[in-house]
Design a protein around this motif. Structure first.
Motif, PDB file in Angstrom:
ATOM      1  N   PHE A  52       0.840  -1.187   0.000  1.00 13.00           N
ATOM      2  CA  PHE A  52       0.000   0.000   0.000  1.00 13.00           C
ATOM      3  C   PHE A  52       0.882   1.247   0.000  1.00 13.00           C
ATOM      4  O   PHE A  52       1.936   1.266   0.626  1.00 13.00           O
ATOM      5  CB  PHE A  52      -0.891   0.040   1.245  1.00 13.00           C
ATOM      6  N   VAL A  53       0.404   2.274  -0.681  1.00 16.65           N
ATOM      7  CA  VAL A  53       1.054   3.582  -0.688  1.00 16.65           C
ATOM      8  C   VAL A  53       0.028   4.574  -0.163  1.00 16.65           C
ATOM      9  O   VAL A  53      -1.068   4.684  -0.719  1.00 16.65           O
ATOM     10  CB  VAL A  53       1.520   3.972  -2.109  1.00 16.65           C
ATOM     11  N   VAL A  54       0.380   5.261   0.909  1.00 17.29           N
ATOM     12  CA  VAL A  54      -0.531   6.197   1.559  1.00 17.29           C
ATOM     13  C   VAL A  54       0.059   7.606   1.476  1.00 17.29           C
ATOM     14  O   VAL A  54       1.232   7.817   1.811  1.00 17.29           O
ATOM     15  CB  VAL A  54      -0.773   5.814   3.038  1.00 17.29           C
ATOM     16  N   GLY A  55      -0.757   8.554   1.033  1.00 20.23           N
ATOM     17  CA  GLY A  55      -0.325   9.946   0.979  1.00 20.23           C
ATOM     18  C   GLY A  55      -0.127  10.511   2.376  1.00 20.23           C
ATOM     19  O   GLY A  55      -0.951  10.292   3.262  1.00 20.23           O
ATOM     20  N   GLN A  56       0.988  11.221   2.555  1.00 24.57           N
ATOM     21  CA  GLN A  56       1.301  11.840   3.838  1.00 24.57           C
ATOM     22  C   GLN A  56       1.219  13.354   3.656  1.00 24.57           C
ATOM     23  O   GLN A  56       2.063  13.953   3.005  1.00 24.57           O
ATOM     24  CB  GLN A  56       2.713  11.421   4.280  1.00 24.57           C
ATOM     25  N   PRO A  57       0.181  13.977   4.226  1.00 29.07           N
ATOM     26  CA  PRO A  57       0.014  15.421   4.039  1.00 29.07           C
ATOM     27  C   PRO A  57       1.069  16.236   4.789  1.00 29.07           C
ATOM     28  O   PRO A  57       1.482  15.862   5.889  1.00 29.07           O
ATOM     29  CB  PRO A  57      -1.382  15.709   4.604  1.00 29.07           C
ATOM     30  N   ARG A  58       1.485  17.328   4.170  1.00 30.94           N
ATOM     31  CA  ARG A  58       2.422  18.275   4.779  1.00 30.94           C
ATOM     32  C   ARG A  58       2.011  19.675   4.341  1.00 30.94           C
ATOM     33  O   ARG A  58       1.459  19.860   3.277  1.00 30.94           O
ATOM     34  CB  ARG A  58       3.852  18.001   4.339  1.00 30.94           C
ATOM     35  N   HIS A  59       2.347  20.634   5.185  1.00 31.43           N
ATOM     36  CA  HIS A  59       2.130  22.032   4.817  1.00 31.43           C
ATOM     37  C   HIS A  59       3.281  22.508   3.937  1.00 31.43           C
ATOM     38  O   HIS A  59       4.349  21.890   3.901  1.00 31.43           O
ATOM     39  CB  HIS A  59       2.047  22.909   6.074  1.00 31.43           C
ATOM     40  N   ALA A  60       3.074  23.619   3.258  1.00 31.20           N
ATOM     41  CA  ALA A  60       4.092  24.169   2.367  1.00 31.20           C
ATOM     42  C   ALA A  60       5.396  24.470   3.109  1.00 31.20           C
ATOM     43  O   ALA A  60       6.470  24.417   2.515  1.00 31.20           O
ATOM     44  CB  ALA A  60       3.571  25.428   1.678  1.00 31.20           C
ATOM     45  N   ASP A  61       5.307  24.783   4.396  1.00 32.75           N
ATOM     46  CA  ASP A  61       6.515  25.066   5.181  1.00 32.75           C
ATOM     47  C   ASP A  61       7.149  23.788   5.733  1.00 32.75           C
ATOM     48  O   ASP A  61       7.985  23.828   6.623  1.00 32.75           O
ATOM     49  CB  ASP A  61       6.228  26.056   6.305  1.00 32.75           C
ATOM     50  N   ASP A  62       6.743  22.628   5.214  1.00 30.22           N
ATOM     51  CA  ASP A  62       7.256  21.314   5.562  1.00 30.22           C
ATOM     52  C   ASP A  62       6.829  20.824   6.941  1.00 30.22           C
ATOM     53  O   ASP A  62       7.327  19.824   7.426  1.00 30.22           O
ATOM     54  CB  ASP A  62       8.783  21.263   5.435  1.00 30.22           C
ATOM     55  N   GLN A  63       5.894  21.508   7.558  1.00 33.89           N
ATOM     56  CA  GLN A  63       5.357  21.051   8.837  1.00 33.89           C
ATOM     57  C   GLN A  63       4.267  20.014   8.571  1.00 33.89           C
ATOM     58  O   GLN A  63       3.539  20.110   7.591  1.00 33.89           O
ATOM     59  CB  GLN A  63       4.766  22.237   9.619  1.00 33.89           C
ATOM     60  N   PRO A  64       4.150  19.026   9.459  1.00 35.66           N
ATOM     61  CA  PRO A  64       3.101  18.019   9.265  1.00 35.66           C
ATOM     62  C   PRO A  64       1.707  18.646   9.314  1.00 35.66           C
ATOM     63  O   PRO A  64       1.455  19.567  10.081  1.00 35.66           O
ATOM     64  CB  PRO A  64       3.281  17.067  10.443  1.00 35.66           C
ATOM     65  N   HIS A  65       0.839  18.175   8.487  1.00 36.28           N
ATOM     66  CA  HIS A  65      -0.554  18.599   8.439  1.00 36.28           C
ATOM     67  C   HIS A  65      -1.301  17.919   9.583  1.00 36.28           C
ATOM     68  O   HIS A  65      -0.891  16.862  10.060  1.00 36.28           O
ATOM     69  CB  HIS A  65      -1.139  18.172   7.086  1.00 36.28           C
ATOM     70  N   LYS A  66      -2.414  18.508  10.026  1.00 39.92           N
ATOM     71  CA  LYS A  66      -3.171  17.910  11.139  1.00 39.92           C
ATOM     72  C   LYS A  66      -3.692  16.516  10.796  1.00 39.92           C
ATOM     73  O   LYS A  66      -3.895  15.685  11.667  1.00 39.92           O
ATOM     74  CB  LYS A  66      -4.328  18.817  11.561  1.00 39.92           C
ATOM     75  N   ILE A  67      -3.872  16.232   9.539  1.00 41.66           N
ATOM     76  CA  ILE A  67      -4.352  14.916   9.103  1.00 41.66           C
ATOM     77  C   ILE A  67      -3.209  13.885   9.053  1.00 41.66           C
ATOM     78  O   ILE A  67      -3.453  12.685   9.001  1.00 41.66           O
ATOM     79  CB  ILE A  67      -5.015  15.036   7.711  1.00 41.66           C
ATOM     80  N   ALA A  68      -1.963  14.347   9.095  1.00 41.02           N
ATOM     81  CA  ALA A  68      -0.819  13.438   8.945  1.00 41.02           C
ATOM     82  C   ALA A  68      -0.854  12.303   9.968  1.00 41.02           C
ATOM     83  O   ALA A  68      -0.598  11.146   9.623  1.00 41.02           O
ATOM     84  CB  ALA A  68       0.494  14.208   9.047  1.00 41.02           C
ATOM     85  N   HIS A  69      -1.179  12.612  11.201  1.00 39.38           N
ATOM     86  CA  HIS A  69      -1.242  11.589  12.241  1.00 39.38           C
ATOM     87  C   HIS A  69      -2.338  10.561  11.919  1.00 39.38           C
ATOM     88  O   HIS A  69      -2.139   9.359  12.087  1.00 39.38           O
ATOM     89  CB  HIS A  69      -1.483  12.237  13.611  1.00 39.38           C
TER      90      HIS A  69
END
Length: 144
Positions: A52-69
């Protein structure tokens, strides 16, 4: 099999390492984890993916997105339930690229809503397939 994880919808795509192409498959609309996993189980049984390949969201400033967890928890559930490895791919701009692909097909505005997540999953999976191909090419070039 690739996923664009969201709290309301999960886009799903399939891909083939041999030909290096990903294609949108469907969007899962399920509120509970039980219903989500049941829908994925049907797809898993039909497609028999190796991983499986799962998308890992990140913000433009390379900080993890709230959905990343939550995406990471989703990936862990996939691995636990289906006994396949899970890789995570940066999904930055995957929805933008998916929307562009839909526009190329003449699908615009609200018409995109039902297709966007599956196309985003295909963008995410294609990103991984492209990287896999580069790595495989490197391995071939260094073979004895």
């Amino acid at each position: 099999m690739g996923f664009d994880f969201g709290e309301r919808r999960i886009g799903v795509a399939t891909g083939n390492v041999s030909i290096g192409l990903a294609a949108p498959l469907t969007t899962i609309h399920a509120a509970s984890n039980v219903d989500r996993l049941a829908a994925i189980a049907k797809l898993f049984n039909e497609w028999q993916p190796d991983q499986f390949v799962v998308g890992q969201p990140r913000h433009a400033d390379d900080q993890p997105h709230k959905i990343a967890h939550l995406a990471k928890k989703f990936g862990n559930r996939l691995q636990e339930n289906f006994k396949r490895p899970v890789v995570y791919v940066d999904e930055t701009l995957s929805s933008t690229e998916a929307s562009r692909q839909l526009v190329e097909r003449g699908i615009t505005g609200r018409e995109q809503k039902d297709k966007l997540d599956a196309f985003a999953a295909a963008v995410i999976l294609q990103s991984w397939l492209n990287e896999y191909a580069v790595q495989a090419q490197g391995d071939t070039n260094h073979a004895a």
